[in-house]
Design a protein around this motif. Structure first.
Motif, PDB file in Angstrom:
ATOM      1  N   LEU A  98       0.834  -1.196   0.000  1.00  0.00           N
ATOM      2  CA  LEU A  98       0.000   0.000   0.000  1.00  0.00           C
ATOM      3  C   LEU A  98       0.871   1.247   0.000  1.00  0.00           C
ATOM      4  CD1 LEU A  98      -2.670  -0.996   2.696  1.00  0.00           C
ATOM      5  CD2 LEU A  98      -2.778  -1.334   0.210  1.00  0.00           C
ATOM      6  N   HIS A  99       0.818   2.000  -1.074  1.00  0.00           N
ATOM      7  CA  HIS A  99       1.403   3.340  -1.073  1.00  0.00           C
ATOM      8  C   HIS A  99       0.618   4.191  -0.074  1.00  0.00           C
ATOM      9  CE1 HIS A  99       2.148   7.433  -2.590  1.00  0.00           C
ATOM     10  NE2 HIS A  99       3.241   6.970  -3.164  1.00  0.00           N
ATOM     11  N   ASN A 100       1.225   5.234   0.447  1.00  0.00           N
ATOM     12  CA  ASN A 100       0.532   6.106   1.407  1.00  0.00           C
ATOM     13  C   ASN A 100      -0.833   6.552   0.906  1.00  0.00           C
ATOM     14  OD1 ASN A 100       2.675   5.979   3.223  1.00  0.00           O
ATOM     15  ND2 ASN A 100       3.649   7.832   2.443  1.00  0.00           N
ATOM     16  N   ASP A 101      -0.937   6.827  -0.404  1.00  0.00           N
ATOM     17  CA  ASP A 101      -2.210   7.298  -0.969  1.00  0.00           C
ATOM     18  C   ASP A 101      -3.300   6.234  -0.896  1.00  0.00           C
ATOM     19  OD1 ASP A 101      -1.026   9.699  -1.570  1.00  0.00           O
ATOM     20  OD2 ASP A 101      -0.741   9.269  -3.701  1.00  0.00           O
ATOM     21  N   ALA A 102      -2.918   4.971  -0.820  1.00  0.00           N
ATOM     22  CA  ALA A 102      -3.915   3.908  -0.711  1.00  0.00           C
ATOM     23  C   ALA A 102      -4.536   3.868   0.670  1.00  0.00           C
ATOM     24  CB  ALA A 102      -3.281   2.557  -1.032  1.00  0.00           C
ATOM     25  N   VAL A 103      -3.853   4.445   1.634  1.00  0.00           N
ATOM     26  CA  VAL A 103      -4.366   4.480   3.005  1.00  0.00           C
ATOM     27  C   VAL A 103      -5.154   5.759   3.252  1.00  0.00           C
ATOM     28  CG1 VAL A 103      -3.750   4.411   5.456  1.00  0.00           C
ATOM     29  CG2 VAL A 103      -2.431   3.068   3.787  1.00  0.00           C
ATOM     30  N   ARG A 104      -4.562   6.881   2.899  1.00  0.00           N
ATOM     31  CA  ARG A 104      -5.206   8.187   3.126  1.00  0.00           C
ATOM     32  C   ARG A 104      -4.803   9.130   2.003  1.00  0.00           C
ATOM     33  NH1 ARG A 104      -1.264  11.131   6.014  1.00  0.00           N
ATOM     34  NH2 ARG A 104      -2.737  12.344   7.248  1.00  0.00           N
ATOM     35  N   GLY A 105      -5.704   9.299   1.041  1.00  0.00           N
ATOM     36  CA  GLY A 105      -5.424  10.151  -0.110  1.00  0.00           C
ATOM     37  C   GLY A 105      -6.172  11.469  -0.011  1.00  0.00           C
ATOM     38  N   PHE A 106      -5.517  12.535  -0.433  1.00  0.00           N
ATOM     39  CA  PHE A 106      -6.084  13.878  -0.319  1.00  0.00           C
ATOM     40  C   PHE A 106      -6.189  14.532  -1.694  1.00  0.00           C
ATOM     41  CE2 PHE A 106      -4.051  12.819   3.643  1.00  0.00           C
ATOM     42  CZ  PHE A 106      -4.927  13.285   4.615  1.00  0.00           C
ATOM     43  N   ASN A 107      -7.206  15.397  -1.846  1.00  0.00           N
ATOM     44  CA  ASN A 107      -7.324  16.139  -3.094  1.00  0.00           C
ATOM     45  C   ASN A 107      -6.468  17.405  -3.031  1.00  0.00           C
ATOM     46  OD1 ASN A 107      -8.782  18.079  -1.600  1.00  0.00           O
ATOM     47  ND2 ASN A 107     -10.764  17.238  -2.220  1.00  0.00           N
ATOM     48  N   SER A 108      -6.537  18.222  -4.072  1.00  0.00           N
ATOM     49  CA  SER A 108      -5.686  19.410  -4.153  1.00  0.00           C
ATOM     50  C   SER A 108      -6.022  20.445  -3.094  1.00  0.00           C
ATOM     51  CB  SER A 108      -5.810  20.046  -5.542  1.00  0.00           C
ATOM     52  OG  SER A 108      -7.154  20.387  -5.824  1.00  0.00           O
ATOM     53  N   SER A 109      -7.190  20.331  -2.479  1.00  0.00           N
ATOM     54  CA  SER A 109      -7.592  21.261  -1.414  1.00  0.00           C
ATOM     55  C   SER A 109      -7.205  20.748  -0.028  1.00  0.00           C
ATOM     56  CB  SER A 109      -9.099  21.506  -1.473  1.00  0.00           C
ATOM     57  OG  SER A 109      -9.473  22.077  -2.714  1.00  0.00           O
ATOM     58  N   GLY A 110      -6.544  19.597   0.025  1.00  0.00           N
ATOM     59  CA  GLY A 110      -6.120  19.040   1.294  1.00  0.00           C
ATOM     60  C   GLY A 110      -7.208  18.283   2.029  1.00  0.00           C
ATOM     61  N   VAL A 111      -8.258  17.897   1.319  1.00  0.00           N
ATOM     62  CA  VAL A 111      -9.363  17.149   1.924  1.00  0.00           C
ATOM     63  C   VAL A 111      -9.223  15.670   1.567  1.00  0.00           C
ATOM     64  CG1 VAL A 111     -11.872  16.851   2.003  1.00  0.00           C
ATOM     65  CG2 VAL A 111     -10.890  19.149   1.791  1.00  0.00           C
ATOM     66  N   MET A 112      -9.299  14.809   2.568  1.00  0.00           N
ATOM     67  CA  MET A 112      -9.238  13.376   2.303  1.00  0.00           C
ATOM     68  C   MET A 112     -10.471  12.947   1.522  1.00  0.00           C
ATOM     69  SD  MET A 112      -9.202  10.080   4.873  1.00  0.00           S
ATOM     70  CE  MET A 112      -7.956  10.738   5.967  1.00  0.00           C
ATOM     71  N   ASP A 113     -10.243  12.383   0.349  1.00  0.00           N
ATOM     72  CA  ASP A 113     -11.377  11.931  -0.456  1.00  0.00           C
ATOM     73  C   ASP A 113     -11.113  10.582  -1.122  1.00  0.00           C
ATOM     74  OD1 ASP A 113      -9.506  12.668  -2.324  1.00  0.00           O
ATOM     75  OD2 ASP A 113     -10.860  13.872  -3.559  1.00  0.00           O
ATOM     76  N   LYS A 114     -10.087   9.902  -0.659  1.00  0.00           N
ATOM     77  CA  LYS A 114      -9.767   8.588  -1.225  1.00  0.00           C
ATOM     78  C   LYS A 114      -8.920   7.798  -0.224  1.00  0.00           C
ATOM     79  CE  LYS A 114      -7.815  10.679  -4.693  1.00  0.00           C
ATOM     80  NZ  LYS A 114      -7.613  12.079  -4.248  1.00  0.00           N
ATOM     81  N   GLY A 115      -8.686   6.544  -0.547  1.00  0.00           N
ATOM     82  CA  GLY A 115      -7.899   5.693   0.345  1.00  0.00           C
ATOM     83  C   GLY A 115      -8.785   4.903   1.292  1.00  0.00           C
ATOM     84  N   LEU A 116      -8.172   3.928   1.964  1.00  0.00           N
ATOM     85  CA  LEU A 116      -8.909   3.051   2.875  1.00  0.00           C
ATOM     86  C   LEU A 116      -9.622   3.825   3.975  1.00  0.00           C
ATOM     87  CD1 LEU A 116      -6.231   0.246   3.270  1.00  0.00           C
ATOM     88  CD2 LEU A 116      -8.417   0.027   2.099  1.00  0.00           C
ATOM     89  N   PHE A 117      -8.958   4.843   4.518  1.00  0.00           N
ATOM     90  CA  PHE A 117      -9.551   5.601   5.618  1.00  0.00           C
ATOM     91  C   PHE A 117     -10.824   6.326   5.180  1.00  0.00           C
ATOM     92  CE2 PHE A 117      -5.517   6.354   8.433  1.00  0.00           C
ATOM     93  CZ  PHE A 117      -5.419   4.992   8.631  1.00  0.00           C
ATOM     94  N   PHE A 118     -10.931   6.627   3.889  1.00  0.00           N
ATOM     95  CA  PHE A 118     -12.116   7.318   3.378  1.00  0.00           C
ATOM     96  C   PHE A 118     -13.185   6.329   2.917  1.00  0.00           C
ATOM     97  CE2 PHE A 118     -14.630   9.320   0.026  1.00  0.00           C
ATOM     98  CZ  PHE A 118     -15.058  10.476   0.668  1.00  0.00           C
ATOM     99  N   VAL A 119     -12.781   5.239   2.272  1.00  0.00           N
ATOM    100  CA  VAL A 119     -13.747   4.271   1.734  1.00  0.00           C
ATOM    101  C   VAL A 119     -14.385   3.449   2.847  1.00  0.00           C
ATOM    102  CG1 VAL A 119     -13.978   2.202   0.300  1.00  0.00           C
ATOM    103  CG2 VAL A 119     -12.626   4.144  -0.512  1.00  0.00           C
ATOM    104  N   PHE A 120     -13.563   2.937   3.759  1.00  0.00           N
ATOM    105  CA  PHE A 120     -14.090   2.127   4.862  1.00  0.00           C
ATOM    106  C   PHE A 120     -14.127   2.989   6.119  1.00  0.00           C
ATOM    107  CE2 PHE A 120     -12.169  -1.107   2.001  1.00  0.00           C
ATOM    108  CZ  PHE A 120     -13.362  -1.697   1.610  1.00  0.00           C
ATOM    109  N   GLN A 121     -15.124   3.861   6.154  1.00  0.00           N
ATOM    110  CA  GLN A 121     -15.217   4.845   7.217  1.00  0.00           C
ATOM    111  C   GLN A 121     -15.644   4.216   8.540  1.00  0.00           C
ATOM    112  OE1 GLN A 121     -17.198   8.491   6.220  1.00  0.00           O
ATOM    113  NE2 GLN A 121     -16.262   8.617   4.201  1.00  0.00           N
ATOM    114  N   ILE A 122     -15.421   4.978   9.602  1.00  0.00           N
ATOM    115  CA  ILE A 122     -15.686   4.514  10.967  1.00  0.00           C
ATOM    116  C   ILE A 122     -17.140   4.794  11.341  1.00  0.00           C
ATOM    117  CG2 ILE A 122     -15.003   4.754  13.379  1.00  0.00           C
ATOM    118  CD1 ILE A 122     -12.909   3.484  11.492  1.00  0.00           C
TER     119      ILE A 122
END
Length: 265
Positions: A98-122
């Motif tokens: 897993l590259h870092n982006d696969a865990v927690r990916g951010f858009n150009s505005s600095g908002v997390m919108d991809k990655g495991l932390f975003f897809v499989f939310q708490i």
């Protein structure tokens, strides 16, 4: 990383420069060779180390490359769940990194919108610890994870087991048809329900309000080559293209992904 043939050919550029712009060399202060014999080079896919050493080298950085920490968040997850890193030293395996982006990916505005932390939310609990249900979707209300500790150690450990194949499947071992790869995750393993992973239903490839198993119930993942005119990536579980592939370790092969991986086809 495919074994790509990269040809460096400066002859044409030199010919144009010397024919049409004879003063460029002097003006730019360049000492260009009049004759340049280019050589074809093939990038060596052999990393000459185990998958474990490759992981550690690019998680913590080295004195020569202190900012090369592309697996840092993968390593954080392994450390949190107490994963036995000797699994990455065992021979004859396909390792999904897993590259870092696969865990927690951010858009150009600095908002997390991809990655495991975003897809499989708490799951957001109420005062009694029960899930707060969304009446529109029928699913629990959620928030993105911010750290591995938001998930149970059991589920994180099982997720990483799922990303280790029991045989070697490099690029040239695959084709356009899905290849089922037995993972190190035992069949019948289910995810805990502190996150949407516990509501992922492999039987319908969707989130199930009644809960799901989360993981492929045969403990298998699937790899195939995506036929297109560009880079022909390795597709994981019919959903996610690799970021780079084919790192040949001394004990197997490593494929790297930069987007969320679903633990079932």
């Amino acid at each position: 990383m495919k074994a790509l043939k990269i040809t460096i050919n400066c002859f044409l550029l030199l010919a144009v420069t010397t024919t049409f712009l004879p003063g460029c060399k002097k003006m730019l202060g360049l000492n260009l060779q009049e004759n340049y014999d280019y050589k074809k080079k093939t990038l060596d896919p052999n990393i000459n180390m185990t998958a474990k050493d490759f992981l550690l080298k690019r998680a913590d950085g080295t004195p020569d490359a202190p900012t090369d920490t592309v697996f840092r968040w993968m390593k954080k997850g392994l450390d949190y769940c107490g994963f036995d890193l000797s699994e990455y030293e065992r021979p004859g395996r396909t390792f999904i990194f897993l590259h870092n982006d696969a865990v927690r990916g951010f858009n150009s505005s600095g908002v997390m919108d991809k990655g495991l932390f975003f897809v499989f939310q708490i799951i957001v609990p109420d005062a009694n610890g029960n899930p707060v249900m969304n009446p529109t979707t029928g699913l629990p209300q959620t928030r993105p994870a911010t750290r591995w500790e938001d998930y149970s150690k059991e589920t994180v450990r099982n997720f990483f087991k799922y990303l280790i194949g029991q045989q070697v499947y490099n690029y040239y071992d695959l084709n356009a048809e899905n290849k089922a790869v037995q993972s190190a995750l035992p069949a019948g393993t289910a995810a805990t329900k502190e996150s949407l992973l516990g509501y992922w239903d492999p039987s319908v490839s969707a989130f199930n309000p009644n809960g799901g198993k989360g993981f492929d119930q045969d403990g298998k993942f699937y790899l195939r080559i995506q036929n297109n005119a560009d880079i022909a990536p390795i597709v994981f579980n019919d959903r996610t293209n690799d970021r780079s592939m084919g790192y040949i370790a001394t004990n197997g092969v490593v494929h790297v992904y930069g987007a969320a991986l679903y633990p079932s086809k």
